[in-house]
Write an enzyme that holds these catalytic residues in place. Structure first.
Site, PDB file in Angstrom:
ATOM      1  N   SER A  59       0.665  -1.473  -0.242  1.00  0.00           N
ATOM      2  CA  SER A  59      -0.002  -0.308  -0.304  1.00  0.00           C
ATOM      3  C   SER A  59       1.211   1.595  -0.137  1.00  0.00           C
ATOM      4  O   SER A  59       2.010   0.728   0.472  1.00  0.00           O
ATOM      5  CB  SER A  59      -0.911   0.456   0.900  1.00  0.00           C
ATOM      6  N   HIS A  98      -2.425   7.428  -4.789  1.00  0.00           N
ATOM      7  CA  HIS A  98      -2.352   6.011  -3.591  1.00  0.00           C
ATOM      8  C   HIS A  98      -2.887   5.052  -3.862  1.00  0.00           C
ATOM      9  O   HIS A  98      -3.447   4.799  -5.827  1.00  0.00           O
ATOM     10  CB  HIS A  98      -3.779   6.921  -2.969  1.00  0.00           C
ATOM     11  N   ARG A 137      -3.190  -5.988  -2.483  1.00  0.00           N
ATOM     12  CA  ARG A 137      -2.896  -6.939  -1.439  1.00  0.00           C
ATOM     13  C   ARG A 137      -4.548  -8.535  -1.767  1.00  0.00           C
ATOM     14  O   ARG A 137      -4.816  -9.306  -2.639  1.00  0.00           O
ATOM     15  CB  ARG A 137      -4.298  -6.710  -0.392  1.00  0.00           C
ATOM     16  N   GLY A 170      -2.706  -3.166  13.979  1.00  0.00           N
ATOM     17  CA  GLY A 170      -1.800  -3.724  12.908  1.00  0.00           C
ATOM     18  C   GLY A 170      -0.514  -2.597  13.512  1.00  0.00           C
ATOM     19  O   GLY A 170      -1.469  -2.212  14.716  1.00  0.00           O
ATOM     20  N   ILE A 175       0.680   1.136  13.586  1.00  0.00           N
ATOM     21  CA  ILE A 175      -0.076   2.362  13.474  1.00  0.00           C
ATOM     22  C   ILE A 175       1.127   3.671  12.688  1.00  0.00           C
ATOM     23  O   ILE A 175      -0.162   3.833  11.579  1.00  0.00           O
ATOM     24  CB  ILE A 175      -0.001   2.817  15.178  1.00  0.00           C
TER      25      ILE A 175
END
Length: 335
Positions: free
Chosen positions: A126, A140, A144, A294, A296
Site C-alpha cells: 500500500s 494512492h 492485496r 496492526g 499504527i
C-alpha cells in the site's frame, strides 16, 4: 493499547521472506504474491527517489501475532512532503468485525454473529504520496491477497483486491487521459470489461458519503476478486502494480516546477482535509488494520503532513476549484 504496542518488533534487516517456512513458502499463490509486492516496493521507491533526490527511510518489523512488514517513508522531500510504500504479510486470527471490514461481500457474513476468531492470511502493498506542489497530484495504490479459514460454518475464502487512484486538486485533461489511459491498457490486456467496471467501482468506493463527493478523480478499484483462477487474477494484479510509476511519474515530472499561489496552496490543504475524512471514516483498510492490532505508523502513513478544514468553504462559480469539485460530485470519463 498494550496489545498494539506489543504487536510489533523492529528488526535491523528486512528478512528474505516474511512467509512461514514450510507453510506459506509451499503455497504458490502466497509465495509468488510476496515476490510481486516486494519487487514492486523496490522499483516504485527507486522511481520516486530518482525524481525527489532523497532516499526512503526503511523500517522492518515483525508482529507478535504472526508475520511482519517493511515500511518505507520519504519525509520532507524536495518534491513530496510525504511518500510511503508499505509491504506486509500478516497471519493469525482476527475478530469478526475485522473480517467484515476486510471484505465487501456482506452476504457471506450475514447472521453469523461475533463468536470466536477468524483464522486468516493477508499480504499486500500500500502507498500514498503527497507532493508539495498543489499542481502535482496525490496518488494512492494498494494491492492485496487475502485468505480465511473456515469460521462459523463459512467455508474458507480467498480473494484479491486493490487498485490505483489519483487525487489532484486541479483538473488537467491530459494528465487524466494519461493516468486513466495507462490503467485502461492494463485492464484491457486481461479482460476488456475490467476498466469500465473497476473505474466505476473506484468512483463509488472513494466517495465521501457525508460530503456527496469523491476523494479525487479515480482510477481503478476492485475487491473480493475470485471469479477466475488465482494465478490469472494475480497476473492482472502484478501488471497493475507494475504500472504505478508509468501512470504517475510523468505527471509529477510535468508539474513539479510549476509556480503556484497562496490561494492554490490553501485549496490543496482543503482537499487534503477531504482525504483525511475518507481514510478515517470510510476506508476498509484503515479499519481492518486498527481492528487487527496492526502497526499504527503504517496504517496512518496515508495521512498528509498538513491539512485544513475551512468553515463552509465554497469555491466561486466558474473557477478551477469549482470545476474540480463538480468532477468530484459528478464523476467524469477521462478515456
Amino acid at each position: 493499547m498494550q496489545r498494539a504496542i506489543q504487536a510489533e518488533n523492529y528488526v535491523q534487516h528486512a528478512p528474505v521472506t516474511l512467509l512461514r517456512p514450510g507453510v506459506d513458502t509451499e503455497n504458490p499463490v502466497r509465495s509468488r504474491f510476496e515476490k510481486i509486492i516486494r519487487n514492486a516496493q523496490d522499483s516504485i521507491c527507486a522511481a520516486i527517489s530518482e525524481i525527489d533526490g532523497k532516499p526512503f527511510h526503511q523500517d522492518a518489523w515483525t508482529r507478535a501475532d504472526g508475520g511482519g512488514g517493511i515500511s518505507r517513508v520519504l519525509a520532507d522531500g524536495n518534491v513530496w512532503e510525504k511518500a510511503g510504500v508499505n509491504v506486509s504479510v500478516v497471519y493469525g486470527s482476527m475478530p469478526p468485525e475485522a473480517y467484515r471490514a476486510a471484505t465487501s461481500n456482506r452476504e457471506v457474513l450475514k447472521n453469523k454473529g461475533d463468536a470466536g476468531r477468524v483464522p486468516f492470511f493477508a499480504a499486500g502493498i500500500s502507498s500514498v504520496m503527497h507532493p508539495r506542489n498543489p499542481h502535482c497530484p496525490t496518488m494512492h495504490f494498494n494491492y492485496r491477497y487475502f485468505e480465511t479459514e473456515e469460521w462459523n460454518g463459512i467455508p474458507g475464502q480467498w480473494w484479491f483486491g486493490g487498485g490505483t487512484d489519483i487525487t489532484p486538486i486541479y483538473i488537467d485533461e491530459a494528465d487524466m487521459k494519461h493516468f486513466h489511459g495507462t490503467y485502461k491498457e492494463v485492464c484491457d490486456r486481461h479482460d476488456p470489461t475490467y476498466y469500465a467496471k473497476f473505474k466505476k467501482w473506484c468512483d463509488e468506493y472513494f466517495c465521501i458519503t457525508h460530503r456527496g463527493e469523491t476523494r479525487g478523480l479515480g482510477g481503478i478499484f476492485f475487491d473480493d476478486l475470485n471469479d477466475k483462477d488465482p494465478q490469472t487474477i494475480m497476473n492482472f494484479s502484478e501488471d497493475a502494480v507494475n504500472h504505478v510509476a508509468a501512470a504517475y511519474c510523468p505527471i509529477i515530472k510535468k508539474h513539479l516546477n510549476d509556480s503556484f499561489t497562496e490561494q492554490e496552496k490553501q485549496w490543496q490543504q482543503v482537499r487534503r482535509g477531504r482525504y483525511v475524512e475518507f481514510n478515517l471514516v470510510y476506508d476498509r483498510g484503515t479499519t481492518f488494520g486498527l481492528k487487527t492490532g496492526g502497526r499504527i505508523e503504517s496504517i496512518l502513513m496515508s495521512m498528509p503532513s498538513t491539512a485544513s478544514w475551512l468553515y463552509d468553504h465554497q469555491p466561486a462559480a466558474g473557477t478551477r476549484e469549482a470545476d474540480f469539485l463538480d468532477a468530484c460530485r459528478n464523476p467524469r470519463n477521462w478515456v
